[in-house]
Design a protein around this motif. Structure first.
Motif, mmCIF file in Angstrom:
data_model
loop_
_atom_site.group_PDB
_atom_site.id
_atom_site.type_symbol
_atom_site.label_atom_id
_atom_site.label_comp_id
_atom_site.label_asym_id
_atom_site.label_seq_id
_atom_site.Cartn_x
_atom_site.Cartn_y
_atom_site.Cartn_z
ATOM 1 N N CYS A 213 0.903 -1.724 0.118
ATOM 2 C CA CYS A 213 -0.583 -0.210 0.182
ATOM 3 C C CYS A 213 1.787 1.241 0.159
ATOM 4 C CB CYS A 213 -0.868 -0.159 1.132
ATOM 5 S SG CYS A 213 0.010 0.195 3.064
ATOM 6 N N CYS A 214 0.057 1.997 -0.188
ATOM 7 C CA CYS A 214 1.010 3.550 -0.532
ATOM 8 C C CYS A 214 0.520 4.586 0.590
ATOM 9 C CB CYS A 214 0.878 4.453 -1.701
ATOM 10 S SG CYS A 214 1.852 3.415 -3.067
ATOM 11 N N GLU A 215 1.528 5.191 1.989
ATOM 12 C CA GLU A 215 0.748 5.986 2.773
ATOM 13 C C GLU A 215 1.606 6.852 2.942
ATOM 14 O OE1 GLU A 215 0.703 5.121 7.745
ATOM 15 O OE2 GLU A 215 -0.737 3.718 6.611
ATOM 16 N N ALA A 216 0.952 8.453 2.941
ATOM 17 C CA ALA A 216 2.150 9.885 2.819
ATOM 18 C C ALA A 216 3.103 9.515 2.054
ATOM 19 C CB ALA A 216 2.582 9.152 3.851
ATOM 20 N N GLY A 217 2.679 8.972 0.612
ATOM 21 C CA GLY A 217 3.719 8.871 -0.391
ATOM 22 C C GLY A 217 4.522 8.148 -0.341
ATOM 23 N N LYS A 218 4.548 7.177 0.326
ATOM 24 C CA LYS A 218 5.370 6.353 0.991
ATOM 25 C C LYS A 218 5.023 4.937 0.286
ATOM 26 C CE LYS A 218 8.912 8.910 3.895
ATOM 27 N NZ LYS A 218 8.892 8.849 5.718
ATOM 28 N N LEU A 219 5.527 3.544 -0.359
ATOM 29 C CA LEU A 219 5.522 2.595 -0.027
ATOM 30 C C LEU A 219 5.632 1.757 0.672
ATOM 31 C CD1 LEU A 219 4.570 -0.057 -2.336
ATOM 32 C CD2 LEU A 219 7.282 0.302 -3.052
ATOM 33 N N LYS A 220 4.679 0.925 1.635
ATOM 34 C CA LYS A 220 4.716 0.300 2.858
ATOM 35 C C LYS A 220 4.340 -1.317 1.860
ATOM 36 C CE LYS A 220 3.614 2.775 6.889
ATOM 37 N NZ LYS A 220 3.032 2.907 7.837
ATOM 38 N N LYS A 221 5.049 -2.315 2.808
ATOM 39 C CA LYS A 221 4.831 -3.594 2.305
ATOM 40 C C LYS A 221 4.750 -4.377 3.615
ATOM 41 C CE LYS A 221 6.568 -3.875 -2.840
ATOM 42 N NZ LYS A 221 7.380 -4.857 -3.699
ATOM 43 N N PHE A 222 3.670 -5.702 3.492
ATOM 44 C CA PHE A 222 3.778 -6.710 5.241
ATOM 45 C C PHE A 222 4.742 -7.459 5.067
ATOM 46 C CE2 PHE A 222 1.475 -9.296 7.552
ATOM 47 C CZ PHE A 222 0.609 -8.410 8.513
ATOM 48 N N GLU A 223 5.326 -7.837 5.816
ATOM 49 C CA GLU A 223 6.264 -9.093 6.044
ATOM 50 C C GLU A 223 6.504 -8.979 7.427
ATOM 51 O OE1 GLU A 223 9.162 -9.930 2.466
ATOM 52 O OE2 GLU A 223 9.008 -7.329 2.629
ATOM 53 N N ASN A 224 6.197 -10.666 7.512
ATOM 54 C CA ASN A 224 7.012 -10.975 8.921
ATOM 55 C C ASN A 224 6.024 -10.600 9.594
ATOM 56 O OD1 ASN A 224 8.650 -12.164 7.941
ATOM 57 N ND2 ASN A 224 10.118 -10.977 8.393
ATOM 58 N N GLY A 225 4.089 -10.292 10.086
ATOM 59 C CA GLY A 225 3.901 -9.929 10.886
ATOM 60 C C GLY A 225 3.452 -8.135 10.791
ATOM 61 N N THR A 226 4.284 -7.838 9.878
ATOM 62 C CA THR A 226 3.746 -6.083 10.254
ATOM 63 C C THR A 226 4.660 -5.231 8.743
ATOM 64 O OG1 THR A 226 7.126 -5.536 10.640
ATOM 65 C CG2 THR A 226 4.993 -6.138 12.875
ATOM 66 N N TRP A 227 3.889 -4.024 8.956
ATOM 67 C CA TRP A 227 4.133 -3.328 7.637
ATOM 68 C C TRP A 227 5.210 -2.540 7.740
ATOM 69 C CZ3 TRP A 227 0.864 -2.868 3.372
ATOM 70 C CH2 TRP A 227 -0.402 -3.799 3.768
ATOM 71 N N HIS A 228 6.528 -2.325 6.683
ATOM 72 C CA HIS A 228 7.347 -1.874 6.266
ATOM 73 C C HIS A 228 7.441 -0.612 5.280
ATOM 74 C CE1 HIS A 228 9.474 -4.856 8.714
ATOM 75 N NE2 HIS A 228 8.810 -5.537 8.350
ATOM 76 N N VAL A 229 7.863 0.238 5.655
ATOM 77 C CA VAL A 229 8.241 1.409 5.140
ATOM 78 C C VAL A 229 9.150 0.748 3.799
ATOM 79 C CG1 VAL A 229 9.271 3.682 3.707
ATOM 80 C CG2 VAL A 229 7.637 3.267 6.183
ATOM 81 N N VAL A 230 9.400 0.677 2.292
ATOM 82 C CA VAL A 230 10.204 -0.285 1.527
ATOM 83 C C VAL A 230 11.091 0.853 0.912
ATOM 84 C CG1 VAL A 230 10.030 -1.331 -0.727
ATOM 85 C CG2 VAL A 230 8.324 -1.385 0.797
ATOM 86 N N PRO A 231 12.296 1.236 1.197
ATOM 87 C CA PRO A 231 13.545 2.017 0.529
ATOM 88 C C PRO A 231 12.995 2.197 -1.484
ATOM 89 C CG PRO A 231 14.512 0.680 1.336
ATOM 90 C CD PRO A 231 12.798 0.625 1.682
ATOM 91 N N PRO A 232 13.209 2.906 -1.511
ATOM 92 C CA PRO A 232 13.516 3.526 -2.904
ATOM 93 C C PRO A 232 13.894 2.084 -3.383
ATOM 94 C CG PRO A 232 13.333 5.214 -2.022
ATOM 95 C CD PRO A 232 13.732 5.068 -1.030
ATOM 96 N N GLU A 233 14.846 1.886 -3.991
ATOM 97 C CA GLU A 233 15.979 0.591 -3.968
ATOM 98 C C GLU A 233 15.221 -0.330 -4.198
ATOM 99 O OE1 GLU A 233 18.098 1.135 -0.217
ATOM 100 O OE2 GLU A 233 16.758 2.927 -1.828
ATOM 101 N N ASP A 234 14.551 -1.155 -3.253
ATOM 102 C CA ASP A 234 14.677 -2.330 -3.109
ATOM 103 C C ASP A 234 12.360 -2.408 -2.945
ATOM 104 O OD1 ASP A 234 16.429 -3.040 -1.523
ATOM 105 O OD2 ASP A 234 15.102 -2.273 0.185
ATOM 106 N N GLN A 235 11.760 -1.137 -3.909
ATOM 107 C CA GLN A 235 10.739 -1.002 -4.026
ATOM 108 C C GLN A 235 10.276 -2.353 -5.335
ATOM 109 O OE1 GLN A 235 9.349 2.199 -4.990
ATOM 110 N NE2 GLN A 235 9.687 3.277 -3.292
ATOM 111 N N VAL A 236 10.940 -2.284 -6.589
ATOM 112 C CA VAL A 236 11.327 -3.708 -7.233
ATOM 113 C C VAL A 236 11.356 -5.249 -6.757
ATOM 114 C CG1 VAL A 236 10.912 -1.718 -9.206
ATOM 115 C CG2 VAL A 236 13.262 -3.004 -8.346
ATOM 116 N N LYS A 237 11.947 -5.362 -5.145
ATOM 117 C CA LYS A 237 12.528 -6.114 -4.926
ATOM 118 C C LYS A 237 11.038 -7.073 -4.938
ATOM 119 C CE LYS A 237 14.850 -8.283 -1.637
ATOM 120 N NZ LYS A 237 15.641 -8.149 -0.132
#
Length: 417
Positions: A213-237
């Protein structure tokens, strides 16, 4: 009491399976589950709790005269489903486990389909689960007595959050099932491809990606039970969840036996061709097998596959869900009232006994071995080195945070100490 003892056994088995899998020594556990035919039992229990959540739990939350001293017993039932699906996710990697499910594999396929449908709907509607709702301690740890002391209506919100992570576990289980299509009953393949049209459902998950999901202009992904902000270099990972979807699609679309049974009609074909937009070079570099998927889709785009032959065979159908519903038809309200009186209104003494047994089930050494990260402060979330000296279940970074949290923690601490 007998059911609670059973839950404790499932919980211990779940924790043992995770620890064994983490060191690659799950063979003995796998052999025991197969030898004692426990996989069909676990699947039956899983679906029973799912039906309880659909039929009993909503009625329970709406009873105006139901004001329990603690919702701890209800939380245990809700948590039971999460424990079982987590255990199945851990062991279904093994072929012999999948085969030992026998006819109940059809019920498990239906269960996974229901959960994936919820996931797809959540993604299509743009719904996300907030990090505060899905703290790991709310899902798994008995130290979170906030789930124990809240009113039933609030517990319902937490159950909805728990449902999200259960659905993600079901996705992994389904992918492991598709790994073993050649070992499954013929009806299982028919059910996945034609009855439920899982390839198109998986396309929906790729398209809407409910764990991102996107929140406040930042991409977040759910992994290992929590939402993490994904840094730009890892967004295509590619995440593990992304990988599970693509692997399931590879299994269901590229295997010859699946291609013979699947109906590539106009709708299915148009849905599957949507995948080409996601098959970038970066994605294929991370999962090289997707080259075959791209080749298959390119061929599908310019051909009209023949419809599958209609074989005149007797098809097996799942029975657990229908059996439970038919057996208890018209009795749900009476069952709810019975459970309110006999199960969900424990005395103070019974509640303390349950809490102690729960704390013993989750020994501190076991919980620390399972935790992927170092303990975090219950208040500010920073790395913590101090623990409540009474109950030893909550962590804090400083005494300031411990004092600040005491009013909320006191009731739980008195119960667990």
């Amino acid at each position: 009491r007998r059911w609670l003892r059973q839950h404790e056994c499932v919980e211990k088995l779940n924790m043992h399976a995770i620890l064994c899998a983490s060191v690659g020594q799950e063979q003995l556990l796998t052999e025991l589950l197969v030898s004692y035919a426990k996989i069909p039992v676990l699947i039956g229990e899983l679906i029973s709790v799912e039906i309880w959540k659909h039929k009993i739990f909503p009625v329970l939350c709406q009873l105006e005269d139901f004001k329990p001293r603690s919702t701890f017993p209800i939380y245990v039932v809700l948590h039971h489903e999460a424990s079982i699906i987590n255990l199945l996710e851990t062991v279904f990697f093994h072929k012999e486990i999948c085969e030992s499910a026998e006819d109940s594999i059809l019920d498990l396929i239906d269960y996974c389909h229901r959960k994936l449908t919820l996931l797809a709907a959540r993604g299509a509607n743009g719904q996300t689960v907030t990090p505060t709702e899905l703290r790991p301690e709310n899902l798994a740890s008995p130290s979170s007595i906030q789930a124990v002391l809240v009113p039933p209506q609030e517990l319902q919100k937490q159950a909805e959050a728990m449902e999200f992570e259960i659905s993600l576990k079901a996705l992994s289980v389904l992918r492991f099932i598709t790994d073993q299509v050649e070992s499954l009953p013929l009806s299982a393949l028919t059910r996945m491809l034609n009855t439920h049209n899982l390839p198109c459902l998986l396309v929906e998950l790729v398209e809407h990606c409910p764990w991102s999901c996107c929140e406040a202009g930042k991409l977040k992904k759910f992994e290992n039970g929590t939402w993490h902000v994904v840094p730009p270099e890892d967004q295509v990972k590619m995440t593990k969840l992304d990988g599970q979807v693509w692997l399931a699609l590879l299994n269901l679309l590229l295997r010859p036996e699946c291609q013979r049974k699947y109906h590539f009609d106009g709708f299915n074909k148009s849905q599957l061709l949507k995948l080409r937009a996601f098959l970038s070079d970066v994605l294929i570099d991370q999962l090289p097998n997707l080259v075959e998927m791209l080749r298959f889709l390119s061929h599908l785009a310019v051909t009209e596959p023949a419809p599958p032959k209609k074989d005149l065979v007797l098809e097996q159908v799942p029975v657990i869900w229908d059996h439970i519903l038919k057996k208890n038809k018209g009795k749900w309200e009476a069952i709810t009232k019975h459970q309110v009186k006999r199960v969900f209104s424990p005395t103070e003494e019974e509640l303390e006994l349950q809490a102690r047994r729960w704390a013993q089930t989750y020994s501190l050494d076991m919980m620390e071995a399972l935790a992927p990260d170092k303990p975090r402060c219950r208040v500010c979330g920073t790395e913590a080195a101090k623990r409540c000296s009474r109950c030893r279940n909550e962590w804090y970074c400083t005494r300031v945070c411990q004092v600040q949290h005491w009013q909320k923690h006191k009731a739980a601490c008195d119960l667990m100490a």
